[in-house]
Motif scaffolding. Structure first.
Motif, PDB file in Angstrom:
ATOM      1  N   GLY A 178      65.039  17.460  21.032  1.00 54.28           N
ATOM      2  CA  GLY A 178      63.858  17.421  21.877  1.00 54.28           C
ATOM      3  C   GLY A 178      62.719  16.766  21.133  1.00 54.28           C
ATOM      4  N   SER A 236      69.361  15.025  30.439  1.00 51.02           N
ATOM      5  CA  SER A 236      68.110  15.747  30.217  1.00 51.02           C
ATOM      6  C   SER A 236      68.288  17.205  30.595  1.00 51.02           C
ATOM      7  CB  SER A 236      66.987  15.135  31.056  1.00 51.02           C
ATOM      8  OG  SER A 236      66.656  13.854  30.573  1.00 51.02           O
ATOM      9  N   ILE A 289      59.563  25.507  33.189  1.00 48.10           N
ATOM     10  CA  ILE A 289      59.458  24.918  31.852  1.00 48.10           C
ATOM     11  C   ILE A 289      58.031  24.427  31.608  1.00 48.10           C
ATOM     12  CG2 ILE A 289      60.230  23.009  30.368  1.00 48.10           C
ATOM     13  CD1 ILE A 289      62.339  25.210  30.795  1.00 48.10           C
ATOM     14  N   CYS A 290      57.461  23.748  32.586  1.00 44.03           N
ATOM     15  CA  CYS A 290      56.100  23.192  32.447  1.00 44.03           C
ATOM     16  C   CYS A 290      55.050  24.271  32.235  1.00 44.03           C
ATOM     17  CB  CYS A 290      55.747  22.336  33.660  1.00 44.03           C
ATOM     18  SG  CYS A 290      56.626  20.767  33.692  1.00 44.03           S
ATOM     19  N   TYR A 304      62.223  23.026  36.310  1.00 41.59           N
ATOM     20  CA  TYR A 304      61.224  22.166  35.664  1.00 41.59           C
ATOM     21  C   TYR A 304      59.838  22.808  35.749  1.00 41.59           C
ATOM     22  CZ  TYR A 304      58.499  17.978  34.547  1.00 41.59           C
ATOM     23  OH  TYR A 304      57.639  17.080  33.977  1.00 41.59           O
ATOM     24  N   TYR A 312      67.124  21.625  29.201  1.00 35.87           N
ATOM     25  CA  TYR A 312      66.257  22.611  28.568  1.00 35.87           C
ATOM     26  C   TYR A 312      67.068  23.488  27.619  1.00 35.87           C
ATOM     27  CZ  TYR A 312      64.297  21.413  33.160  1.00 35.87           C
ATOM     28  OH  TYR A 312      63.876  20.742  34.274  1.00 35.87           O
ATOM     29  N   SER A 313      66.490  23.811  26.472  1.00 39.30           N
ATOM     30  CA  SER A 313      67.129  24.715  25.505  1.00 39.30           C
ATOM     31  C   SER A 313      66.068  25.431  24.686  1.00 39.30           C
ATOM     32  CB  SER A 313      68.044  23.938  24.550  1.00 39.30           C
ATOM     33  OG  SER A 313      69.192  23.486  25.184  1.00 39.30           O
ATOM     34  N   HIS A 369      61.612  27.542  26.430  1.00 41.67           N
ATOM     35  CA  HIS A 369      62.513  26.390  26.370  1.00 41.67           C
ATOM     36  C   HIS A 369      61.746  25.118  26.017  1.00 41.67           C
ATOM     37  CE1 HIS A 369      66.117  28.324  27.844  1.00 41.67           C
ATOM     38  NE2 HIS A 369      65.430  28.856  28.838  1.00 41.67           N
ATOM     39  N   THR A 374      58.627  29.967  29.276  1.00 42.39           N
ATOM     40  CA  THR A 374      60.057  30.262  29.139  1.00 42.39           C
ATOM     41  C   THR A 374      60.544  30.190  27.697  1.00 42.39           C
ATOM     42  OG1 THR A 374      60.801  27.980  29.393  1.00 42.39           O
ATOM     43  CG2 THR A 374      60.497  29.270  31.434  1.00 42.39           C
ATOM     44  N   ALA A 377      68.800  19.653  33.482  1.00 41.09           N
ATOM     45  CA  ALA A 377      67.610  19.547  34.335  1.00 41.09           C
ATOM     46  C   ALA A 377      68.013  19.063  35.731  1.00 41.09           C
ATOM     47  CB  ALA A 377      66.605  18.576  33.718  1.00 41.09           C
ATOM     48  N   GLN A 384      57.045  23.534  25.091  1.00 40.50           N
ATOM     49  CA  GLN A 384      58.127  22.831  25.783  1.00 40.50           C
ATOM     50  C   GLN A 384      58.257  21.375  25.313  1.00 40.50           C
ATOM     51  OE1 GLN A 384      55.256  23.873  27.124  1.00 40.50           O
ATOM     52  NE2 GLN A 384      54.661  22.712  28.927  1.00 40.50           N
ATOM     53  N   GLU A 415      61.967  20.793  26.407  1.00 32.76           N
ATOM     54  CA  GLU A 415      62.627  19.694  27.095  1.00 32.76           C
ATOM     55  C   GLU A 415      63.474  18.982  26.049  1.00 32.76           C
ATOM     56  OE1 GLU A 415      60.252  17.037  29.413  1.00 32.76           O
ATOM     57  OE2 GLU A 415      59.198  18.657  30.424  1.00 32.76           O
TER      58      GLU A 415
END
Length: 179
Positions: free
Chosen positions: A12, A34, A50-51, A47, A36-37, A57, A55, A142, A98, A59
């Motif tokens: 990322g 793409s 995530i934003c 998404y 998340y982790s 996570h 979370t 994603a 993120q 990107e």
């Protein structure tokens, strides 16, 4: 598409659209996804979640590559030179955990290579490298609109102002590694 020499790298470097576009041009790369982790919230995140930055996570992209054509070390060197590994939880205007710089290793060999590459790359940067090196727990793909983003949205402002310059840097620094 994959073969017996296929390996996977998960990294990322801020917005996954940028990192995806970079690795789609690299010789030996078979697939870039793409996702998340690195978070701790259960379930498949969206998404929007995530934003929020809540979370945990990052990107990331998961890169399937042919190890007979490009090494994991070369993948990491390209990664470390096409984003800024010295800014904590930030890439350009993108801010938050993120967008952190992170290498998620899949095994002990990858961990060792990641630690070596980060240590070797440190001499090329004025500021300390803050790239996190962590074991991969789970990778969440994603949503479809985030896959092949640059290829499908070159006319978007973000692509022109952020991704295109990263690709120019890639071509300048790693011309011998491109498709």
């Amino acid at each position: 598409m994959s073969n017996k020499n296929s390996e996977i790298a998960t990294v990322g470097g801020g917005c996954f659209w940028c990192t995806e576009a970079v690795f789609q041009e690299v010789k030996g790369v078979e697939k870039v996804v793409s996702g998340y982790s690195g978070g701790s919230v259960p379930g498949h995140p969206t998404y929007r979640e995530i934003c929020s930055g809540l979370t945990g996570h990052a990107e990331v992209v998961q890169i399937t590559f042919d190890a007979s054509k490009i090494s994991y070390e070369d993948i990491l060197v390209i990664f470390m030179t096409t984003h800024n590994p010295t800014t904590l939880n930030r890439q350009g205007a993108d801010k938050g955990t993120q967008y952190r710089s992170v290498i998620f290793y899949h095994n002990d060999a990858q961990k060792q290579i990641a630690e070596t590459v980060v240590k070797e790359m440190a001499r090329y940067y004025e500021d300390p490298i803050v790239t996190e090196i962590s074991p991969l727990d789970v990778f969440y793909e994603a949503e479809s609109q985030h896959q092949n983003y640059y290829k499908n949205n070159k006319e978007q402002g973000y692509c022109g102002f952020v991704i295109t310059p990263k690709l120019a840097k890639l071509r300048n620094l790693h011309a011998d590694k491109l498709k």
